[in-house]
Design a protein around this motif. Structure first.
Motif, PDB file in Angstrom:
ATOM      1  N   ALA A  25      -5.849   9.658   6.033  1.00 34.16           N
ATOM      2  CA  ALA A  25      -4.457   9.551   6.471  1.00 34.16           C
ATOM      3  C   ALA A  25      -4.094  10.687   7.417  1.00 34.16           C
ATOM      4  N   LEU A  26      -4.514  11.896   7.096  1.00 39.29           N
ATOM      5  CA  LEU A  26      -4.241  13.042   7.960  1.00 39.29           C
ATOM      6  C   LEU A  26      -4.924  12.886   9.309  1.00 39.29           C
ATOM      7  N   THR A  27      -6.108  12.292   9.298  1.00 38.26           N
ATOM      8  CA  THR A  27      -6.829  12.051  10.564  1.00 38.26           C
ATOM      9  C   THR A  27      -6.072  11.050  11.424  1.00 38.26           C
ATOM     10  N   LEU A  28      -5.573   9.981  10.795  1.00 39.20           N
ATOM     11  CA  LEU A  28      -4.830   8.963  11.544  1.00 39.20           C
ATOM     12  C   LEU A  28      -3.523   9.519  12.113  1.00 39.20           C
ATOM     13  N   LEU A  29      -2.914  10.463  11.416  1.00 43.40           N
ATOM     14  CA  LEU A  29      -1.637  11.026  11.862  1.00 43.40           C
ATOM     15  C   LEU A  29      -1.809  12.258  12.749  1.00 43.40           C
ATOM     16  N   GLY A  41      -6.395  10.350  16.379  1.00 45.08           N
ATOM     17  CA  GLY A  41      -5.139  10.164  15.666  1.00 45.08           C
ATOM     18  C   GLY A  41      -4.076   9.500  16.522  1.00 45.08           C
ATOM     19  N   TRP A  42      -2.992   9.129  15.852  1.00 47.73           N
ATOM     20  CA  TRP A  42      -1.867   8.460  16.519  1.00 47.73           C
ATOM     21  C   TRP A  42      -0.652   9.377  16.651  1.00 47.73           C
ATOM     22  N   ILE A  55       2.250  -0.808  16.413  1.00 50.32           N
ATOM     23  CA  ILE A  55       0.926  -0.926  17.030  1.00 50.32           C
ATOM     24  C   ILE A  55      -0.121  -0.189  16.202  1.00 50.32           C
ATOM     25  N   ALA A  56       0.234   1.028  15.773  1.00 52.16           N
ATOM     26  CA  ALA A  56      -0.697   1.812  14.955  1.00 52.16           C
ATOM     27  C   ALA A  56      -1.013   1.096  13.645  1.00 52.16           C
ATOM     28  N   ALA A  57      -0.007   0.473  13.032  1.00 52.61           N
ATOM     29  CA  ALA A  57      -0.214  -0.231  11.766  1.00 52.61           C
ATOM     30  C   ALA A  57      -1.139  -1.430  11.943  1.00 52.61           C
ATOM     31  N   ARG A  58      -0.992  -2.168  13.053  1.00 55.70           N
ATOM     32  CA  ARG A  58      -1.843  -3.335  13.293  1.00 55.70           C
ATOM     33  C   ARG A  58      -3.283  -2.929  13.593  1.00 55.70           C
ATOM     34  N   VAL A  59      -3.441  -1.883  14.398  1.00 57.55           N
ATOM     35  CA  VAL A  59      -4.789  -1.469  14.802  1.00 57.55           C
ATOM     36  C   VAL A  59      -5.562  -0.869  13.641  1.00 57.55           C
ATOM     37  N   THR A  60      -4.915  -0.025  12.861  1.00 56.43           N
ATOM     38  CA  THR A  60      -5.603   0.691  11.779  1.00 56.43           C
ATOM     39  C   THR A  60      -5.596  -0.061  10.457  1.00 56.43           C
ATOM     40  N   LYS A  61      -4.817  -1.148  10.375  1.00 55.92           N
ATOM     41  CA  LYS A  61      -4.644  -1.889   9.117  1.00 55.92           C
ATOM     42  C   LYS A  61      -4.062  -0.999   8.013  1.00 55.92           C
ATOM     43  N   GLU A  62      -3.174  -0.089   8.426  1.00 60.83           N
ATOM     44  CA  GLU A  62      -2.513   0.812   7.472  1.00 60.83           C
ATOM     45  C   GLU A  62      -0.991   0.712   7.650  1.00 60.83           C
ATOM     46  N   PRO A  63      -0.406  -0.454   7.337  1.00 55.35           N
ATOM     47  CA  PRO A  63       1.037  -0.625   7.578  1.00 55.35           C
ATOM     48  C   PRO A  63       1.909   0.280   6.720  1.00 55.35           C
ATOM     49  N   PHE A  64       1.519   0.479   5.462  1.00 52.04           N
ATOM     50  CA  PHE A  64       2.348   1.308   4.585  1.00 52.04           C
ATOM     51  C   PHE A  64       2.426   2.742   5.101  1.00 52.04           C
ATOM     52  N   LEU A  65       1.313   3.267   5.579  1.00 51.53           N
ATOM     53  CA  LEU A  65       1.279   4.642   6.071  1.00 51.53           C
ATOM     54  C   LEU A  65       2.192   4.824   7.271  1.00 51.53           C
ATOM     55  N   PHE A  66       2.055   3.946   8.265  1.00 55.55           N
ATOM     56  CA  PHE A  66       2.791   4.153   9.518  1.00 55.55           C
ATOM     57  C   PHE A  66       4.252   3.713   9.419  1.00 55.55           C
ATOM     58  N   PHE A  67       4.520   2.629   8.702  1.00 55.15           N
ATOM     59  CA  PHE A  67       5.919   2.250   8.535  1.00 55.15           C
ATOM     60  C   PHE A  67       6.633   3.221   7.599  1.00 55.15           C
ATOM     61  N   GLY A  68       5.909   3.768   6.629  1.00 52.95           N
ATOM     62  CA  GLY A  68       6.492   4.815   5.794  1.00 52.95           C
ATOM     63  C   GLY A  68       6.811   6.055   6.604  1.00 52.95           C
ATOM     64  N   LEU A  69       5.921   6.391   7.553  1.00 55.73           N
ATOM     65  CA  LEU A  69       6.179   7.527   8.442  1.00 55.73           C
ATOM     66  C   LEU A  69       7.407   7.267   9.303  1.00 55.73           C
TER      67      LEU A  69
END
Length: 237
Positions: free
Chosen positions: A4-8, A14-15, A193-207
């Motif tokens: 998660a830290l890498t993605l952010l 990262g995004w 876009i980040a949520a669709r590409v990484t398949k991590e919607p909870f992480l990015f929409f939560g952010l």
């Protein structure tokens, strides 16, 4: 957690960079819309407070339209309608040119129209809260109508309308998320876009939720301080 830290993070893996740009677009759009919405809203309130029936009618029609339409529909009407209108106008003039309206400008215009229609009601309520004697006192001192409005009425008007305008600012800040539908790379679009590409919607929409809440908290603190400053001359009871 490390993933998660890498993605952010900021950088190639990262995004963080794109999301930061989205936050900048969101804040910039809100700040660019605010002065236009306030000015138009103030003028509409003046028209509603006028003794001229035609001005009152025009102002009431304006607020009825833009308070009644959904914000998203207003945005589409401005974004697509202005393009079509300009192209038709150029065709009538003999030019066959394709024109694309800038999404930031379209968003600013649409949100200004909506914001001003609600702000006009806040200003109108503030106008009605100022006693007629304030106007008469200014005229008795030899001030012109403009001087009375600028020096006596306007400071009181801002103080009375400030709580309502603070709420409208928070609504405006949230409504900027709508511009993602017309291609503007705001906070919501970048996190989507980040949520669709990484398949991590909870992480990015939560952010995104967290960032909007932080912006709202900063705005509330700023308006509280401005309101306290505007009441500095009041007699403490």
């Amino acid at each position: 957690m490390e993933e998660a830290l890498t993605l952010l993070s900021f950088g190639e893996n990262g995004w963080g960079d794109t999301i930061a740009k989205g936050v900048l677009i969101t804040v910039s759009l809100s700040l660019a819309t605010l002065p236009f919405g306030l000015i138009i809203g103030f003028l509409i309130a003046l028209a509603k407070n006028s003794s001229e029936p035609s001005l009152k009618l025009a102002a009431n029609i304006y607020t009825t339209i833009f308070r009644g339409l959904p914000e998203l529909l207003t945005l589409f009407l401005v974004f697509f309608g202005v393009q079509i209108g300009l192209q038709q106008l150029l065709k009538l003039m003999g030019f066959d040119i394709y024109i694309e309206v800038n999404s930031f400008v379209a968003g600013m215009i649409a949100l200004s129209l909506v914001f001003s229609s609600f702000a006009s009601e806040a200003f109108l309520s503030a106008f009605r809260g100022i006693p007629q004697g304030q106007y008469e006192g200014g005229y008795a001192l030899g001030l012109s109508r403009f001087q009375t409005m600028a020096l006596i009425i306007l400071p009181q008007l801002i103080r009375l309308a400030l709580p309502a305008l603070g709420n409208l600012w928070l609504i405006l800040l949230k409504d900027t998320a709508l511009v993602s539908t017309i291609g503007l790379s705001d906070l919501l679009r970048e996190t989507s876009i980040a949520a669709r590409v990484t398949k991590e919607p909870f992480l990015f929409f939560g952010l995104a939720c967290l960032i909007y809440l932080v912006l709202a908290m900063i705005s509330s603190t700023a308006f509280t301080r401005i309101e306290r400053w505007s009441k500095r001359g009041e007699v403490q009871r």
